[in-house]
Design an enzyme around this catalytic site. Structure first.
Site, PDB file in Angstrom:
ATOM      1  N   TRP A 319       0.833  -1.208   0.000  1.00 19.16           N
ATOM      2  CA  TRP A 319       0.000   0.000   0.000  1.00 19.16           C
ATOM      3  C   TRP A 319       0.869   1.260   0.000  1.00 19.16           C
ATOM      4  CZ3 TRP A 319      -0.459   3.943   3.721  1.00 19.16           C
ATOM      5  CH2 TRP A 319      -1.520   4.832   3.538  1.00 19.16           C
ATOM      6  N   HIS A 320       2.029   1.179   0.639  1.00 20.70           N
ATOM      7  CA  HIS A 320       2.868   2.366   0.769  1.00 20.70           C
ATOM      8  C   HIS A 320       3.581   2.755  -0.518  1.00 20.70           C
ATOM      9  CE1 HIS A 320       2.313   2.020   5.147  1.00 20.70           C
ATOM     10  NE2 HIS A 320       2.691   3.277   5.180  1.00 20.70           N
ATOM     11  N   GLY A 321       3.738   1.844  -1.441  1.00 21.06           N
ATOM     12  CA  GLY A 321       4.415   2.249  -2.663  1.00 21.06           C
ATOM     13  C   GLY A 321       4.653   1.110  -3.629  1.00 21.06           C
TER      14      GLY A 321
END
Length: 458
Positions: A319-321
């Site tokens: 989700w973060h990248g």
């Protein structure tokens, strides 16, 4: 437009709040919707249609669920429409080039990448709208019939870009009826200024050291400077993100909303499990409520629990990248948390000083995995951390940044909570301090060219 900019502080914010306070109560949500659209369009006008599409998609899907309570099949179809639409947008804009690059690397193809800029806040508002539709499906709330009120919820500008992830159940009553009173506005102003100070005076100053370390090149620095740079990034990401969240919560109060808390001094934790109860609390809560528990949580035996947590941490990292280092970062925390759950947690509970040192080491190294997307450079940096090469470069940077780092370390502890209690009966002292922070932030923003926002990319 970010909160820590002169444009927001001295143009958008005064005009927005003046209009908001002046309009009659029945037009406040419409005014808020319009202001939020302007705020979003200021930085990403070409992606405004995507925001409108997201509003319409979940408005239609939730309405379809509400109208078909007697048909489980139809309810699931409308839920699937929302999930596929939201996740489809997120995957397309955030991960298409990631998948293309990996396909090219594995099969030797030459598929051209799209090079799409990431729409602002898409990771946050897609989770927010999905949680709403899921809650309607579960019967926790009724579908919102007023599209103006629903649109205001989706694009509410204080939390639009970087959270906190505000669920509809958090503010649905306030959307319909909220009282805006002077004490609430005062509290909101205080939180906003403290968040602004965290971002501008601490995060920006310590973050400049990490930027310099990157520019020098990891192969050219000593072990001491590598650790100092990593400490600077550890402080930067905390004050950058927690400061922005605090500003968002303050703005929400000034508008009459109570947003959920997002950070609770995570760097004082005595275990990694505790750390994740205190860091980005709305994200952790989202994954718990909408992924971990639906997968079965801890109700189906230890093996299934460990598998469920594996899925959650894979998803959290991804989700973060759209880089493999974020997946590695998620797996790193999965391994550590499993160790705490199986055997290590009991030891850390008995030896709290050891637990605190262990936790600091884990999240500091974790931020190293998080910060460097290139695996080759990541390997160089971690080699430099542990080869213990000497050098006097660390002394130079300690002289330049030592005070900022010390202030960051002190402020990562609840020192201001203590000082606030001590000065409760001295409102003039508190006001003077807030004015000083605001003046210093303004001076910094007028003069500085370094004002990054790390979570802008997520």
């Amino acid at each position: 437009m970010v909160f820590s900019s002169l444009m927001f502080l001295f143009r958008f914010m005064p005009i927005a709040f003046l209009l908001y306070y002046l309009v009659p109560k029945k037009f406040k949500n419409f005014t808020l919707l319009c202001l939020s659209m302007v705020f979003y369009a200021w930085g990403e006008v070409r992606y405004l249609p995507i925001m409108v599409f997201s509003i319409l998609l979940d408005y239609i899907a939730s309405g379809g669920i509400e109208r078909n309570r007697d048909s489980r099949v139809k309810m699931r179809l409308f839920l699937a429409l929302s999930m596929c639409g939201n996740l489809g947008m997120l995957l397309f804009f955030k991960y298409t080039d990631f998948f293309i690059a990996n396909l090219n690397g594995i099969f030797g193809t030459a598929i051209p990448q799209l090079g799409l800029p990431l729409p602002l806040g898409i990771s946050f508002y897609t989770f927010q709208t999905m949680s709403y539709t899921i809650d309607v499906y579960r019967g926790k709330v009724h579908a919102e019939r007023n599209i103006i009120d629903f649109g205001a919820f989706v694009v509410l500008f204080p939390q639009l870009i970087a959270g906190p992830i505000v669920k509809y159940t958090d503010i649905n009553r306030e959307l319909k009826s909220r009282r805006i009173e002077l004490p609430m506005i005062q509290d909101g102003i205080k939180l906003f200024i403290m968040g602004l100070g965290s971002k501008v005076l601490i995060a920006n100053n310590v973050g400049a050291l990490w930027t310099e370390v990157q520019q020098l090149g990891f192969a050219e620095i000593s072990s001491g400077l590598a650790w100092l740079g990593l400490l600077a990034y550890t402080l930067q990401i905390y004050f950058d993100f927690s400061g922005y969240s605090l500003m968002a919560i303050g703005l929400g109060k000034m508008l009459g909303f109570q947003f959920p808390k997002n950070f609770d001094y995570p760097y004082t934790s005595r275990s990694v499990t505790e750390f994740w109860r205190r860091w980005h609390m709305t994200m952790s809560g989202w994954f718990r409520d909408y992924l971990y528990i639906p997968l079965g949580g801890n109700r189906k035996g230890k093996g299934r629990t460990y598998f469920n947590l594996f899925i959650v941490w894979m998803a959290t990292g991804f989700w973060h990248g759209a880089h493999w280092n974020f997946v590695l970062w998620g797996l790193f925390y999965y391994v550590v948390l499993m160790a705490e759950k199986i055997f290590l947690g009991r030891f850390l509970e008995k030896h709290r000083v050891v637990g605190h040192v262990f936790t600091i080491l884990v999240f500091t190294l974790g931020w190293g995995l998080f910060a460097i997307t290139d695996f080759e450079q990541l390997g160089v940096f971690f080699t430099r951390l542990f080869d213990f090469t000497g050098g006097v470069d660390v002394l130079y940077y300690l002289r330049n940044y030592g005070v900022s780092i010390l202030i960051g370390i002190l402020c990562s502890m609840p020192i201001f909570n203590y000082l606030e209690k001590k000065t409760q009966r001295l409102p003039l002292v508190q006001t003077a301090f807030l004015v000083l922070v605001l003046v210093m932030c303004t001076g910094y923003l007028v003069d500085a060219t370094y004002n990054p926002f790390l979570y802008w990319n997520f």
